[in-house]
Design a protein around this motif. Sequence first.
Motif, PDB file in Angstrom:
ATOM      1  N   SER A  97     -30.455  58.039 -65.419  1.00  0.00           N
ATOM      2  CA  SER A  97     -30.536  56.686 -65.957  1.00  0.00           C
ATOM      3  C   SER A  97     -29.347  56.471 -66.877  1.00  0.00           C
ATOM      4  O   SER A  97     -29.030  57.327 -67.702  1.00  0.00           O
ATOM      5  CB  SER A  97     -31.846  56.470 -66.726  1.00  0.00           C
ATOM      6  N   ALA A  98     -28.679  55.324 -66.694  1.00  0.00           N
ATOM      7  CA  ALA A  98     -27.550  54.948 -67.546  1.00  0.00           C
ATOM      8  C   ALA A  98     -27.424  53.432 -67.500  1.00  0.00           C
ATOM      9  O   ALA A  98     -27.733  52.803 -66.490  1.00  0.00           O
ATOM     10  CB  ALA A  98     -26.261  55.605 -67.063  1.00  0.00           C
ATOM     11  N   SER A  99     -26.954  52.869 -68.591  1.00  0.00           N
ATOM     12  CA  SER A  99     -26.810  51.417 -68.676  1.00  0.00           C
ATOM     13  C   SER A  99     -25.632  50.934 -67.842  1.00  0.00           C
ATOM     14  O   SER A  99     -24.690  51.685 -67.550  1.00  0.00           O
ATOM     15  CB  SER A  99     -26.600  50.996 -70.136  1.00  0.00           C
ATOM     16  N   ALA A 100     -25.674  49.655 -67.490  1.00  0.00           N
ATOM     17  CA  ALA A 100     -24.575  49.042 -66.750  1.00  0.00           C
ATOM     18  C   ALA A 100     -23.287  49.120 -67.554  1.00  0.00           C
ATOM     19  O   ALA A 100     -22.205  49.355 -66.997  1.00  0.00           O
ATOM     20  CB  ALA A 100     -24.916  47.597 -66.398  1.00  0.00           C
ATOM     21  N   GLU A 101     -23.380  48.927 -68.858  1.00  0.00           N
ATOM     22  CA  GLU A 101     -22.183  48.973 -69.716  1.00  0.00           C
ATOM     23  C   GLU A 101     -21.557  50.361 -69.718  1.00  0.00           C
ATOM     24  O   GLU A 101     -20.328  50.493 -69.656  1.00  0.00           O
ATOM     25  CB  GLU A 101     -22.531  48.548 -71.147  1.00  0.00           C
ATOM     26  N   LEU A 102     -22.389  51.392 -69.784  1.00  0.00           N
ATOM     27  CA  LEU A 102     -21.882  52.760 -69.773  1.00  0.00           C
ATOM     28  C   LEU A 102     -21.228  53.076 -68.430  1.00  0.00           C
ATOM     29  O   LEU A 102     -20.126  53.636 -68.378  1.00  0.00           O
ATOM     30  CB  LEU A 102     -23.025  53.733 -70.066  1.00  0.00           C
ATOM     31  N   LEU A 103     -21.885  52.697 -67.358  1.00  0.00           N
ATOM     32  CA  LEU A 103     -21.344  52.935 -66.020  1.00  0.00           C
ATOM     33  C   LEU A 103     -20.012  52.213 -65.823  1.00  0.00           C
ATOM     34  O   LEU A 103     -19.043  52.797 -65.338  1.00  0.00           O
ATOM     35  CB  LEU A 103     -22.350  52.481 -64.960  1.00  0.00           C
ATOM     36  N   ALA A 104     -19.962  50.942 -66.209  1.00  0.00           N
ATOM     37  CA  ALA A 104     -18.731  50.161 -66.067  1.00  0.00           C
ATOM     38  C   ALA A 104     -17.614  50.735 -66.926  1.00  0.00           C
ATOM     39  O   ALA A 104     -16.449  50.779 -66.503  1.00  0.00           O
ATOM     40  CB  ALA A 104     -18.989  48.701 -66.424  1.00  0.00           C
TER      41      ALA A 104
END
Length: 171
Positions: free
Chosen positions: A100-107
């Motif tokens: 699990s990871a946030s969209a902001e972290l992934l981007a």
Amino acid sequence: MTATSTALLIDGFERVREAVTETLDGLSQEELDWRGADGRTNPIGWLVWHLARVQDLQVSDAAELPEVWQAQGWQQRFALPYPPDASGYGASAEQVDRFSASAELLAGYLEAVHRQTADFLATLRESDYARIVDDAWNPPVTLGVRLISTLADDLQHAGQAALVRGSVKRR
């Protein structure tokens, strides 16, 4: 390969970044983590992380640069329950379940990987594409082949993430 080849590769990796950015846009954490109606689909978040890790590993190795994942502290920011060198390759369903990871972290991670990739590509000359980067294969893998295979893998995973996005939005 020529200077045109470099421009095409930069454009190709830019398309990966753009596709992922569009796919992540506006998704909730639940949508990023959704595993499909069967509970076994690779979730969008995991697919994006995996494609960024593969690009990071392959390009940093070929460029003889440190991985963005470790050198820029992304491993600590993600704090995943995986070994430090994990890329998702060969991950079990149970390992994917724990992602699990946030969209902001992934981007953010993909953007950092993309910057290192584009900066490296901008330094290449035609003769660089023939350099052997992996002699464990027969025939040995050249830099040009490694870059194309990485781009192809990233585009496939970006497409998979976009497909899952469509499914999660229609459920």
